[in-house]
Design an enzyme around this catalytic site. Structure first.
Site, PDB file in Angstrom:
ATOM      1  N   CYS A  87       0.849  -1.185   0.000  1.00 20.25           N
ATOM      2  CA  CYS A  87       0.000   0.000   0.000  1.00 20.25           C
ATOM      3  C   CYS A  87       0.885   1.236   0.000  1.00 20.25           C
ATOM      4  CB  CYS A  87      -0.941   0.020   1.210  1.00 20.25           C
ATOM      5  SG  CYS A  87      -0.076   0.029   2.791  1.00 20.25           S
ATOM      6  N   CYS A 139       3.305   1.840   2.810  1.00 16.55           N
ATOM      7  CA  CYS A 139       4.577   1.108   2.766  1.00 16.55           C
ATOM      8  C   CYS A 139       5.652   1.960   2.100  1.00 16.55           C
ATOM      9  CB  CYS A 139       4.419  -0.204   1.996  1.00 16.55           C
ATOM     10  SG  CYS A 139       3.287  -1.396   2.743  1.00 16.55           S
ATOM     11  N   ASP A 193      -1.542  19.828 -26.104  1.00 17.27           N
ATOM     12  CA  ASP A 193      -0.605  19.720 -27.210  1.00 17.27           C
ATOM     13  C   ASP A 193      -1.344  20.109 -28.488  1.00 17.27           C
ATOM     14  OD1 ASP A 193       1.686  18.727 -28.815  1.00 17.27           O
ATOM     15  OD2 ASP A 193       0.245  17.178 -29.381  1.00 17.27           O
TER      16      ASP A 193
END
Length: 754
Positions: A20, A23, A444
């Site tokens: 997760c 962590c 763009d």
């Protein structure tokens, strides 16, 4: 932590064992506590980018990560399939297979367990023992990753959602074992009747196998879809590298030899035929041609190159034969540097903290403390050890969030399914959080706002000249050329006048245009200088038309036949019909549109004016590296930036942006680098995508609220020893049904009227 000197080293580590976002935060915290170390850990890419003093060994960094309970190694470089020893994509190991096997096991076995527990009619004489038989592999084998992660967290004094899942499922399963073997739950004919009453129970006749099996299956489903999305994190790099040529024709004296690109060395001369990709960065030593570099630079107009000009690997030779001398190979090429830009942007992107993990940082310790407190209270009150343990275990069971396991996956499943129907692909739940904050959207130009291909836009004729004659003669001659501008003229002419005649004679004039005979007329099509060489000049009206076209950033092409200048053609990258409406819709969502392009300023401002973007929000003549810098600059100004693009040159910027939207009509590199993919080339879908993503995020948030609200409301009853298994089961079922029903409302999402 001390300040890192200018002589610092840098390394990238592949981190294993993270389950997760918390962590990743723990690993990052441990590394940053080291003297002379600065680290950023990305949960999505499972990589740590570490800057450290030169007196620190990489082995020390790896040891620190391993001491935290995770694995670390230096990742292998990304290789193209053409590289020696590269493993074909279809033969690469499937790291998702173990998780997929656990999920399959959990679903197949948990469904009948849940059905028997929730439907009294299915509770035959020994149903509880069949439930135990089916649930045991789910809680042990399928749920093993949660138990392992919980143990790792416990060793380091931490608690995450894995801790709560492991504790809740284990408590439910172990208590069910006790009730079956030592209580009254194993009695033949035992049932869980529906009794909507709140009463104290000693728990001896209650089993919670459906909670243990169901929670495991639901959470595994969420983890599987999340892992599958994470697996694609490196696909942008692979797509970029796959764009390069795989083989190259090297000149060895008078001999031509076809070799893999990986064997090309600096100084080698290689041949590039019309229609082939240029193998690596180099310098033209023989020939002249038009090179289509739009994928890398975003420049819509092909670049004319001749002896002495530089060329870039992965660009397309659209004209004549070239001999190129390699000047940069391997990791030094522009394509490789762009791949590195994408990777750096992905690694530097802050990991989106999952809401459930953030809340669990507080929720889990509180629940564990409440369970321990409940046990102590009932033991101290003299209620007996059985009643005390019943209440404490009930706290853990009711806290294990069955609905929470459904909150994100169901909303994401329905939202992404509806999105797919509308041409919108959402990669994962972490993408949705970005859409809520976005206030600036960078567009763009080439292939996103415009069509991305050269188009014949206008025809200006001299006095007494018929436009049909101009298109028929010029189109016929250009049809024999491979130049992108020539193809645009030929296509435009054919669309307007029909079938074009075949030229009796044709010749390409390098750098100037084409000449030949069509229907008995000597025709010239190209630059004004081509006409000058034949002692012709444009009349005043055509000179003005040419000047106006060039001022607007368009390409002006002169046409002459039989010794007279007859017309000027305007060719440019045309704006999509839907782009102005798309910009209006994006503004309506509270976004500020910015036009970003590698094209020149005149072209960019013309396009911006046509679609309704303010001149001060036009950024032109930007190289791929510059696009990343523009996004970073906007972010540094405090803006949350979305980026819409379709080319290789956009991939790094898409990865850097807080939200990347890739046009599905573009390159694989851009699509893989984006967070949302717009299947169609219609920019209006970008507005729909942001609306859908925000709506899906809102649904997930409401699901999470009600899932936790159910837990919080039921915890006092469990702590008081008043939670009967049927009430708990009904409440859990209701919360799950509510979450699913709330998610299904997303099926009614409608795109804006076309």
């Amino acid at each position: 932590m001390s300040t890192i000197t200018s002589g610092a080293a840098e390394v990238e580590l592949a981190i294993g064992g993270m389950t997760c976002a918390s962590c990743a935060a723990r690993v990052e915290k441990k590394l940053n506590r080291m003297d002379g170390v600065e680290a950023t850990v990305n949960y999505a890419t499972e990589k740590a980018k570490v800057t450290f003093r030169e007196d620190i060994a990489v082995a020390d960094l790896i040891a620190t990560v391993e001491a935290t309970g995770y694995t670390a190694r230096e990742p292998e470089p990304v290789r193209t399939r053409a590289a020696p020893g590269a493993v074909p994509a279809d033969e690469e190991p499937d790291e998702l297979r173990p998780l997929r096997q656990r999920l399959t096991t959990a679903v197949v076995l948990a469904v009948p367990v849940i059905a028997m527990a929730m439907v009294p009619a299915l509770q035959f004489e020994f149903w509880q023992w069949l439930s135990l038989t089916l649930a045991a592999p789910v809680v042990t084998y399928a749920a093993w990753p949660f138990h392992r992660a919980a143990w790792t967290n416990a060793r380091h004094g931490a608690a995450t959602m894995d801790t709560l899942i492991s504790l809740g499922t284990s408590a439910a399963f172990l208590w069910s074992l006790w009730a079956l073997f030592f209580g009254t739950a194993g009695t033949p004919g035992m049932t869980h009747p529906f009794e909507p009453t709140i009463a104290r129970s000693d728990g001896a006749g209650n089993i919670y196998l459906e909670a243990a099996a169901g929670v495991t299956a639901f959470i595994l489903a969420g983890r599987y879809f999340e892992a599958r999305s994470k697996r694609r994190a490196g696909a942008a790099l692979r797509a970029l590298l796959e764009l390069g040529a795989k083989e190259v024709t090297v000149l060895r004296g008078e001999r031509e030899e076809l070799v893999p690109v990986a064997e090309l060395k600096t100084g080698d001369r290689f041949l590039v035929r019309p229609g082939e990709k240029i193998a690596t960065d180099g310098r033209v030593v023989e020939g002249s041609s038009a090179v289509d570099a739009s994928l890398l630079t975003g420049e819509s107009v092909p670049v004319e190159v001749t002896v002495g000009d530089g060329v870039t690997g992965a660009t397309l030779n659209a004209g004549g034969r070239l001999v190129v001398e390699a000047t940069r190979v391997g990791a030094d090429t522009q394509l490789a540097r762009m791949a590195k830009l994408v990777e750096d942007a992905q690694n530097g992107k802050a990991a989106a903290q999952r809401l459930a993990d953030r809340i669990s940082g507080v929720f889990v310790p509180v629940v564990i403390a409440l369970a321990v407190g409940t046990l102590a209270f009932w033991l101290g009150s003299g209620a007996g050890i059985t009643a005390a343990f019943t209440a404490a275990v009930a706290v853990l069971i009711i806290a294990c969030p069955c609905a929470l396991g459904l909150a994100t996956p169901t909303a994401l499943m329905v939202g992404t399914g509806r999105g797919a129907q509308l041409g919108i692909l959402i990669k994962g739940p972490e993408v949705l959080e970005s859409t809520r904050k976005v206030d600036t959207i960078v567009l763009d130009k080439t292939g996103t706002v415009t069509t991305g291909r050269m188009t014949l836009l206008a025809v200006h004729t001299a006095e007494g000249t018929d436009e049909t004659d101009v298109l028929r003669l010029a189109g016929a001659l250009e049809h024999s050329s491979e130049h992108p501008i020539a193809r645009a003229v030929a296509a435009g002419a054919a669309a307007r006048v029909g079938t074009l005649p075949a030229p009796e004679d044709f010749a390409n004039v390098p750098g100037l245009g084409v000449q030949g005979m069509v229907d008995g007329h000597a025709v010239l099509v190209g630059r004004e200088r081509l006409l000058t060489e034949w002692a012709m000049s444009l009349p005043a009206g055509l000179r003005r038309a040419r000047a106006d076209a060039e001022a607007a950033g368009r390409t002006a092409i002169a046409v002459a036949w039989d010794g007279e200048a007859r017309a000027v053609l305007e060719v440019a990258d045309a704006v999509k019909e839907t782009s102005p409406e798309a910009v209006r819709r994006l503004r309506a969502l509270g976004l500020t549109p910015v036009l970003l392009t590698g094209d020149n300023r005149a072209v960019a401002e013309t396009v911006a004016a046509e679609v309704g973007i303010d001149p001060e929000h036009v950024i032109a003549e930007v190289l791929p590296q510059g696009k990343v810098d523009v996004v970073k600059r906007l972010q540094a100004e405090g803006r949350s930036v979305a980026m819409v693009g379709d080319g290789v040159n956009d991939a790094a910027a898409l990865a850097q942006a807080d939200l990347g939207l890739a046009m599905g009509t573009g390159t694989d590199a851009a699509i893989e680098a984006g967070d949302l993919t717009l299947v169609r080339g219609d920019l209006r879908v970008a507005a729909d995508a942001i609306r859908l993503a925000r709506r899906t995020l809102g649904t997930i948030r409401s699901n999470l609220f009600w899932a936790f609200a159910y837990n919080v409301a039921a915890l006092p009853l469990a702590a008081a020893g008043l939670l009967s298994p049927m009430i708990a089961g009904a409440a859990m079922a209701f919360s799950s049904v509510f979450v699913v029903g709330n998610s299904l409302r997303l099926r009614g999402f409608q795109a804006a009227d076309r």
